[in-house]
Design an enzyme around this catalytic site. Sequence first.
Site, PDB file in Angstrom:
ATOM      1  N   LYS A 110      18.301   5.495   6.685  1.00  0.00           N
ATOM      2  CA  LYS A 110      17.331   4.517   7.202  1.00  0.00           C
ATOM      3  C   LYS A 110      16.644   3.778   6.052  1.00  0.00           C
ATOM      4  CE  LYS A 110      13.069   5.988   8.209  1.00  0.00           C
ATOM      5  NZ  LYS A 110      11.908   5.333   7.569  1.00  0.00           N
ATOM      6  N   ASN A 111      16.202   4.519   5.048  1.00  0.00           N
ATOM      7  CA  ASN A 111      15.413   3.895   3.978  1.00  0.00           C
ATOM      8  C   ASN A 111      16.259   3.091   2.992  1.00  0.00           C
ATOM      9  OD1 ASN A 111      13.130   4.799   5.160  1.00  0.00           O
ATOM     10  ND2 ASN A 111      12.748   6.487   3.730  1.00  0.00           N
ATOM     11  N   CYS A 141      -2.127   4.107   7.757  1.00  0.00           N
ATOM     12  CA  CYS A 141      -1.117   4.721   8.612  1.00  0.00           C
ATOM     13  C   CYS A 141      -1.350   6.220   8.597  1.00  0.00           C
ATOM     14  CB  CYS A 141       0.293   4.359   8.168  1.00  0.00           C
ATOM     15  SG  CYS A 141       0.846   5.253   6.733  1.00  0.00           S
ATOM     16  N   ARG A 155      -1.739   3.663   1.871  1.00  0.00           N
ATOM     17  CA  ARG A 155      -0.490   2.957   1.598  1.00  0.00           C
ATOM     18  C   ARG A 155      -0.623   1.436   1.447  1.00  0.00           C
ATOM     19  NH1 ARG A 155       4.158   4.906   5.336  1.00  0.00           N
ATOM     20  NH2 ARG A 155       5.458   4.408   3.544  1.00  0.00           N
ATOM     21  N   ASP A 175       9.336  13.186   1.828  1.00  0.00           N
ATOM     22  CA  ASP A 175       9.847  13.064   3.201  1.00  0.00           C
ATOM     23  C   ASP A 175      10.473  14.361   3.718  1.00  0.00           C
ATOM     24  OD1 ASP A 175       8.971  10.478   3.284  1.00  0.00           O
ATOM     25  OD2 ASP A 175      10.932   9.567   2.955  1.00  0.00           O
ATOM     26  N   ARG A 201      12.059   6.934  15.326  1.00  0.00           N
ATOM     27  CA  ARG A 201      11.983   5.898  14.287  1.00  0.00           C
ATOM     28  C   ARG A 201      13.024   6.142  13.198  1.00  0.00           C
ATOM     29  NH1 ARG A 201       6.484   5.250  11.526  1.00  0.00           N
ATOM     30  NH2 ARG A 201       7.896   3.925  10.335  1.00  0.00           N
TER      31      ARG A 201
HETATM   32  C1  EPZ Z   1       9.032   4.838   0.762  1.00  0.00           C
HETATM   33  O1  EPZ Z   1       7.771   4.347   1.185  1.00  0.00           O
HETATM   34  C2  EPZ Z   1       9.704   5.402   1.992  1.00  0.00           C
HETATM   35  N1  EPZ Z   1       9.876   4.325   2.966  1.00  0.00           N
HETATM   36  C3  EPZ Z   1       8.872   6.543   2.562  1.00  0.00           C
HETATM   37  O2  EPZ Z   1       9.582   7.116   3.652  1.00  0.00           O
HETATM   38  C4  EPZ Z   1       8.676   7.601   1.478  1.00  0.00           C
HETATM   39  O3  EPZ Z   1       7.814   8.605   1.958  1.00  0.00           O
HETATM   40  C5  EPZ Z   1       8.078   6.978   0.222  1.00  0.00           C
HETATM   41  O4  EPZ Z   1       8.881   5.851  -0.216  1.00  0.00           O
HETATM   42  C6  EPZ Z   1       7.975   7.941  -0.948  1.00  0.00           C
HETATM   43  O5  EPZ Z   1       9.236   8.442  -1.266  1.00  0.00           O
HETATM   44  C7  EPZ Z   1      10.917   3.507   2.868  1.00  0.00           C
HETATM   45  O6  EPZ Z   1      11.742   3.595   1.968  1.00  0.00           O
HETATM   46  C8  EPZ Z   1      11.078   2.476   3.912  1.00  0.00           C
HETATM   47  P1  EPZ Z   1       5.801   4.220  -2.192  1.00  0.00           P
HETATM   48  P2  EPZ Z   1       6.905   3.417   0.241  1.00  0.00           P
HETATM   49  O7  EPZ Z   1       5.464   2.776  -2.389  1.00  0.00           O
HETATM   50  O8  EPZ Z   1       7.821   2.623  -0.607  1.00  0.00           O
HETATM   51  C9  EPZ Z   1       1.133   4.214  -3.375  1.00  0.00           C
HETATM   52  C10 EPZ Z   1       9.817   8.038   5.832  1.00  0.00           C
HETATM   53  O9  EPZ Z   1       9.326   9.034   6.398  1.00  0.00           O
HETATM   54  N2  EPZ Z   1       1.260   2.746  -3.426  1.00  0.00           N
HETATM   55  O10 EPZ Z   1       6.833   4.801  -3.065  1.00  0.00           O
HETATM   56  O11 EPZ Z   1       5.947   2.692   1.099  1.00  0.00           O
HETATM   57  C11 EPZ Z   1       1.374   4.754  -1.969  1.00  0.00           C
HETATM   58  O12 EPZ Z   1       0.215   4.672  -1.175  1.00  0.00           O
HETATM   59  C12 EPZ Z   1       8.954   7.128   4.951  1.00  0.00           C
HETATM   60  O13 EPZ Z   1      10.998   7.684   5.970  1.00  0.00           O
HETATM   61  C13 EPZ Z   1       0.176   1.980  -3.783  1.00  0.00           C
HETATM   62  O14 EPZ Z   1      -0.934   2.485  -4.040  1.00  0.00           O
HETATM   63  O15 EPZ Z   1       6.158   4.460  -0.669  1.00  0.00           O
HETATM   64  C14 EPZ Z   1       1.843   6.164  -2.253  1.00  0.00           C
HETATM   65  O16 EPZ Z   1       0.730   6.984  -2.479  1.00  0.00           O
HETATM   66  C15 EPZ Z   1       7.506   7.419   5.047  1.00  0.00           C
HETATM   67  N3  EPZ Z   1       0.326   0.618  -3.838  1.00  0.00           N
HETATM   68  C16 EPZ Z   1       2.649   5.994  -3.546  1.00  0.00           C
HETATM   69  O17 EPZ Z   1       2.180   4.774  -4.145  1.00  0.00           O
HETATM   70  C17 EPZ Z   1       1.518  -0.006  -3.573  1.00  0.00           C
HETATM   71  O18 EPZ Z   1       1.604  -1.231  -3.651  1.00  0.00           O
HETATM   72  C18 EPZ Z   1       4.164   5.913  -3.390  1.00  0.00           C
HETATM   73  O19 EPZ Z   1       4.453   5.062  -2.307  1.00  0.00           O
HETATM   74  C19 EPZ Z   1       2.628   0.806  -3.221  1.00  0.00           C
HETATM   75  C20 EPZ Z   1       2.468   2.170  -3.167  1.00  0.00           C
END
Ligand code: EPZ
Length: 427
Positions: free
Chosen positions: A22-23, A119, A124, A315, A407
């Site tokens: 999915k991701n 969320c 996030r 995840d 989802r």
């Molecule tokens: C991706 O989310 C995945 N989603 C998530 O999978 C996964 O949990 C996550 O990466 C971590 O591996 C998809 O690929 C669609 P991040 P993402 O940006 O990219 C902070 C699932 O269950 N951050 O790597 O949104 C953020 O809040 C989902 O399939 C900022 O502060 O995660 C987090 O604490 C849920 N500012 C950390 O960084 C930003 O602009 C890492 O988040 C971006 C992120």
Amino acid sequence: MDKFVIEGGVPLHGTISTNGSKNSALPALAAALLTDEEVVLNRIPRVRDIRTMERLLVDIGSDIAIDERDPERVVLNTKTIVSPEAPYELVKTMRASSLVLGPLVARAGRARVSLPGGCAIGARPINFHLAGLEHLGARIAQEHGYIEAVAPDGLKGARVVFDRITVTGTEDILMAAVLADGETVLENAAREPEVVDLAHLLRKMGARIEGEGTSVIRVQGVSKLHGATHEIIADRIEAGTFVIAAAITGGDLCVTNCVPEHLGALTAKLAEGGVTVTQVDETTLRVERANAGSIQKSMRAVDMKTEEYPGFATDLQAQYMALMTQADGISIVTETIFENRFMHAQELMRMGANIRLDGRQAIIAGRSRLTGAGVIASDLRASASLVLAALVAKGETVIDRVYHIDRGYEKIEAKLSGAGARIKRVE
Ligand code: EPZ
């Protein structure tokens, strides 16, 4: 709203096959916006988040055809960008909608994307996506809950250093950089297999990228991308969930069509805990914790900390916590990626788990005798952990709000029941 009714106590046996990721599929679909030619994607999982992304792309201007005989084959054509916008209604149901930001600014010079808001697993924000685009020369403004990014004269290559590793942030800026003028260097980039898969697709479309899978990705911008055909990689989180399902039920299961290398952090923990995990062939893992005579092979508690890839995936944290309730001893699970990803702990406790939460740590005392209860799924992976707990609980568990699981998992009930689980979906 659908529910799952699960009768626990059956060790899983046989084989379960893994879907496309999915991701990985989500950014691949968004990448199709970068060209006016046809992009064909194979192995797209038919889960709800994918349908949401497809709806968004159709609103933006893509023609999408899903092959009737093979619904995992999706053909996309985006001749023109009709509306470079991701509305709140879609972004609030799926944060990954912000993945269209980079491609839209790169192709149309303009994007309007709703801010995601909070969320279930934390705040996030998308500030790193925005900072990245600004470095590439886009002007960013915020109004009425929307981000407007414009680059009327096109994007310019630049050095982008991410303050923190972000998966979709890296993907978003990578998609913007491929059409920028000149060289872009992404530093502290995410090394997740999904980022690598996206780079492979973009390269097939004519992009010039080096270094994917490391923390420095170099991109030489090109003026135009063309069509391509690509197969999405296996879903390591889905596969990992089934690996844990085998371990928690004390079964003997082959998880097929996966990439064992992507599951290294999980299988190392299981091995440390005494579960036998063997790589049968290039795409199959066998997990055994079956009965030896009349004695169930026991499992030891093992601490775990989530980390960016190649560390232990956040995840799979909820599913691992369910497993640790069935291991002998005390384990500490530390969540370092998201600040609020322990919603499943309360529900596991309602089933009899002994868990204490302390900030970003969960202390789990096992093994607990779990009993079936009515529980509520709060997010995608939390739901998966409740399904796993229910598979070993005594009696019946009813899991409400399984739309969360839909989802990201395709027909999970059919897959699990094929391996012997007693699980059914009811309206
Ligand atoms: C991706 O989310 C995945 N989603 C998530 O999978 C996964 O949990 C996550 O990466 C971590 O591996 C998809 O690929 C669609 P991040 P993402 O940006 O990219 C902070 C699932 O269950 N951050 O790597 O949104 C953020 O809040 C989902 O399939 C900022 O502060 O995660 C987090 O604490 C849920 N500012 C950390 O960084 C930003 O602009 C890492 O988040 C971006 C992120």
